[in-house]
Design an enzyme around this catalytic site. Structure first.
Site, mmCIF file in Angstrom:
data_model
loop_
_atom_site.group_PDB
_atom_site.id
_atom_site.type_symbol
_atom_site.label_atom_id
_atom_site.label_comp_id
_atom_site.label_asym_id
_atom_site.label_seq_id
_atom_site.Cartn_x
_atom_site.Cartn_y
_atom_site.Cartn_z
ATOM 1 N N ARG A 103 0.890 -1.177 0.000
ATOM 2 C CA ARG A 103 0.000 0.000 0.000
ATOM 3 C C ARG A 103 0.919 1.215 0.000
ATOM 4 O O ARG A 103 1.674 1.419 0.960
ATOM 5 C CB ARG A 103 -0.910 -0.014 1.229
ATOM 6 C CG ARG A 103 -1.658 1.285 1.415
ATOM 7 C CD ARG A 103 -2.764 1.185 2.438
ATOM 8 N NE ARG A 103 -3.894 0.450 1.891
ATOM 9 C CZ ARG A 103 -5.109 0.449 2.428
ATOM 10 N NH1 ARG A 103 -5.352 1.134 3.518
ATOM 11 N NH2 ARG A 103 -6.083 -0.251 1.868
ATOM 12 N N HIS A 130 -7.251 0.558 -6.550
ATOM 13 C CA HIS A 130 -7.443 -0.316 -5.386
ATOM 14 C C HIS A 130 -8.067 -1.624 -5.905
ATOM 15 O O HIS A 130 -9.233 -1.921 -5.643
ATOM 16 C CB HIS A 130 -8.349 0.378 -4.361
ATOM 17 C CG HIS A 130 -8.311 -0.227 -2.998
ATOM 18 N ND1 HIS A 130 -7.544 -1.341 -2.671
ATOM 19 C CD2 HIS A 130 -8.950 0.127 -1.836
ATOM 20 C CE1 HIS A 130 -7.723 -1.641 -1.393
ATOM 21 N NE2 HIS A 130 -8.560 -0.768 -0.874
ATOM 22 N N GLN A 133 -9.984 -4.197 -3.593
ATOM 23 C CA GLN A 133 -11.311 -3.739 -3.189
ATOM 24 C C GLN A 133 -12.337 -4.103 -4.261
ATOM 25 O O GLN A 133 -13.439 -4.571 -3.960
ATOM 26 C CB GLN A 133 -11.294 -2.213 -2.980
ATOM 27 C CG GLN A 133 -12.615 -1.659 -2.527
ATOM 28 C CD GLN A 133 -12.996 -2.171 -1.139
ATOM 29 O OE1 GLN A 133 -12.220 -2.053 -0.216
ATOM 30 N NE2 GLN A 133 -14.187 -2.726 -1.002
ATOM 31 N N ASP A 221 -17.323 6.795 -1.773
ATOM 32 C CA ASP A 221 -16.132 6.641 -0.931
ATOM 33 C C ASP A 221 -15.870 7.992 -0.274
ATOM 34 O O ASP A 221 -16.518 9.003 -0.620
ATOM 35 C CB ASP A 221 -14.946 6.199 -1.810
ATOM 36 C CG ASP A 221 -13.685 5.869 -1.022
ATOM 37 O OD1 ASP A 221 -13.756 5.738 0.221
ATOM 38 O OD2 ASP A 221 -12.613 5.741 -1.657
ATOM 39 N N CYS A 261 -16.380 1.178 0.322
ATOM 40 C CA CYS A 261 -15.229 0.345 0.683
ATOM 41 C C CYS A 261 -14.864 0.466 2.150
ATOM 42 O O CYS A 261 -14.184 -0.405 2.684
ATOM 43 C CB CYS A 261 -14.032 0.712 -0.190
ATOM 44 S SG CYS A 261 -13.443 2.401 0.078
ATOM 45 N N ARG A 289 -13.550 -9.007 1.167
ATOM 46 C CA ARG A 289 -12.119 -8.741 0.949
ATOM 47 C C ARG A 289 -11.325 -10.005 1.305
ATOM 48 O O ARG A 289 -10.394 -10.379 0.589
ATOM 49 C CB ARG A 289 -11.642 -7.591 1.856
ATOM 50 C CG ARG A 289 -12.205 -6.221 1.529
ATOM 51 C CD ARG A 289 -11.664 -5.679 0.230
ATOM 52 N NE ARG A 289 -10.209 -5.601 0.226
ATOM 53 C CZ ARG A 289 -9.475 -4.595 0.720
ATOM 54 N NH1 ARG A 289 -10.074 -3.560 1.255
ATOM 55 N NH2 ARG A 289 -8.157 -4.612 0.643
HETATM 56 N N1 CP Z 1 -11.269 -0.558 2.190
HETATM 57 C C1 CP Z 1 -10.002 -0.580 2.667
HETATM 58 O O1 CP Z 1 -9.016 -0.809 1.927
HETATM 59 O O2 CP Z 1 -9.898 -0.384 3.990
HETATM 60 P P1 CP Z 1 -8.558 -0.178 4.839
HETATM 61 O O3 CP Z 1 -7.991 1.160 4.479
HETATM 62 O O4 CP Z 1 -9.007 -0.239 6.257
HETATM 63 O O5 CP Z 1 -7.587 -1.275 4.499
HETATM 64 N N1 NVA Z 2 -10.054 6.316 -1.340
HETATM 65 C C1 NVA Z 2 -9.679 5.927 -0.004
HETATM 66 C C2 NVA Z 2 -9.857 4.459 0.155
HETATM 67 C C3 NVA Z 2 -9.517 3.926 1.529
HETATM 68 C C4 NVA Z 2 -9.669 2.453 1.597
HETATM 69 C C5 NVA Z 2 -8.251 6.352 0.262
HETATM 70 O O1 NVA Z 2 -7.416 6.230 -0.650
HETATM 71 O O2 NVA Z 2 -7.960 6.798 1.367
#
Ligand code: CP
Ligand code: NVA
Length: 311
Positions: A103, A130, A133, A221, A261, A289
């Site tokens: 990430r 993502h 997701q 989101d 998400c 997930r």
């Molecule tokens: N939806 C998602 O990726 O959540 P987190 O940021 O908690 O991993």
């Molecule tokens: N769009 C959000 C998703 C978190 C899971 C972010 O990037 O923070």
């Protein structure tokens, strides 16, 4: 050849179908308590530059269910946090573990990592996509609607990483997606172009009501993704009128489901009555997930794929 999942378009439509079927099977086995240690002795390294609840827990539990191990690595505690080059970290980790999930703030970081890694690399969220997701989201949509071909998704809100993967996924699923974002917060033109060139059906507007009309899936989101916190106030102002409330849900199809998400911000992108209402599937989505990623891990790190995995 090792395979990666940096973008949802790194898999084919047939592979997506196979992954979702496998995820459903793994879900059923887990619910019935049937062992499914398909990755014994394998290790997944999980490198996080940003916070996570779902991604971290689901990958860690997923590897345990599959008989393997997951290593949580905070990028700040690693030498990359002090400037060690990504390409060196990638080659070193390739000697220890069987797969890596990252990430990262910048998609380019994950791409560079994957170029130097000899083991599969999974994008656990970047500024651009993502994909994990969206695997879970497609699984959740299929649980509700089967393999119906006429489905319409309405994305209301930020044209962000999750939105981008949703748009690109229409190339694989045949679903139609209608995106409504405030001006200046649309998904990148390159994502729209790629999706359209590959046959995806995407429309873009600035009017949530238009996007929502007759949608089967209503998705949104946060307005303030990780890495954009310094724009918080301006964003909250810009997104006024884009909250999903009961009245907005009523514009969608009577069979519509609400997806997010998570993490969610009640009173901003979604109102309490919707996220806690009968059409919300957000906790099924979060659960999926785990199942979808387990199928992905077996696909990328299992023996049959012939990748250069180290046990
Ligand atoms: N939806 C998602 O990726 O959540 P987190 O940021 O908690 O991993
Ligand atoms: N769009 C959000 C998703 C978190 C899971 C972010 O990037 O923070």
């Amino acid at each position: 050849m090792k395979r990666d999942l940096l973008s949802i378009l790194d898999i084919t439509p047939a592979e997506l179908d196979k992954l979702i079927d496998q995820a459903a099977l793994l879900k059923d086995m887990r619910i019935r308590g049937k062992p499914h240690a398909l990755l014994p002795g394998r290790t997944l390294a999980m490198i996080f530059e940003k916070s996570s609840t779902r991604t971290r827990i689901s990958f860690e539990v997923g590897m345990a269910d599959l008989g393997g191990t997951a290593l949580f690595l905070d990028a700040q505690d690693m030498q990359i946090g002090r400037g060690e080059e990504i390409r060196d970290t990638a080659r070193v980790a390739s000697r220890y573990v069987s797969g890596v999930m990252i990430r990262a703030y910048r998609h380019a970081t994950i791409e560079e990592y994957a170029r130097y890694s000899t083991i599969p690399v999974i994008n656990g969220l970047s500024d651009i996509e993502h994909p994990c997701q969206i695997l879970a989201d497609i699984m959740t949509i299929r649980e509700h609607f089967g393999d119906r071909k006429d489905l319409r998704v309405a994305w209301v809100g930020d044209g962000n990483n999750v939105c981008n993967s949703f748009i690109l996924s229409t190339v694989l699923t045949g679903m139609e997606i209608s995106v409504a974002s405030p001006r200046g917060f649309e998904p990148p033109a390159a994502i729209l172009d790629t999706a359209r060139k590959k046959g995806g059906r995407v429309t873009l507007c600035h009017d949530p009501e238009k996007a929502l009309r007759d949608a089967h899936v209503v998705a949104t989101d946060t307005w303030v993704s990780m890495g954009t916190e310094n724009e918080r106030d301006a964003r909250i102002r810009a997104f006024s009128g884009f909250s999903i409330d009961g009245r907005m849900m009523d514009l969608a199809s009577p069979e519509a489901i609400f997806m997010h998400c998570l993490p969610a911000h009640r009173g901003q992108e979604v109102m309490e009555e919707v996220i806690e209402g009968p059409r919300s599937v957000v906790f099924d989505e979060a659960e999926n997930r785990l199942h979808a990623q387990k199928a992905l891990l077996v696909f990328l790190m299992g023996d049959k794929e012939g990748n250069r995995m180290r046990k």
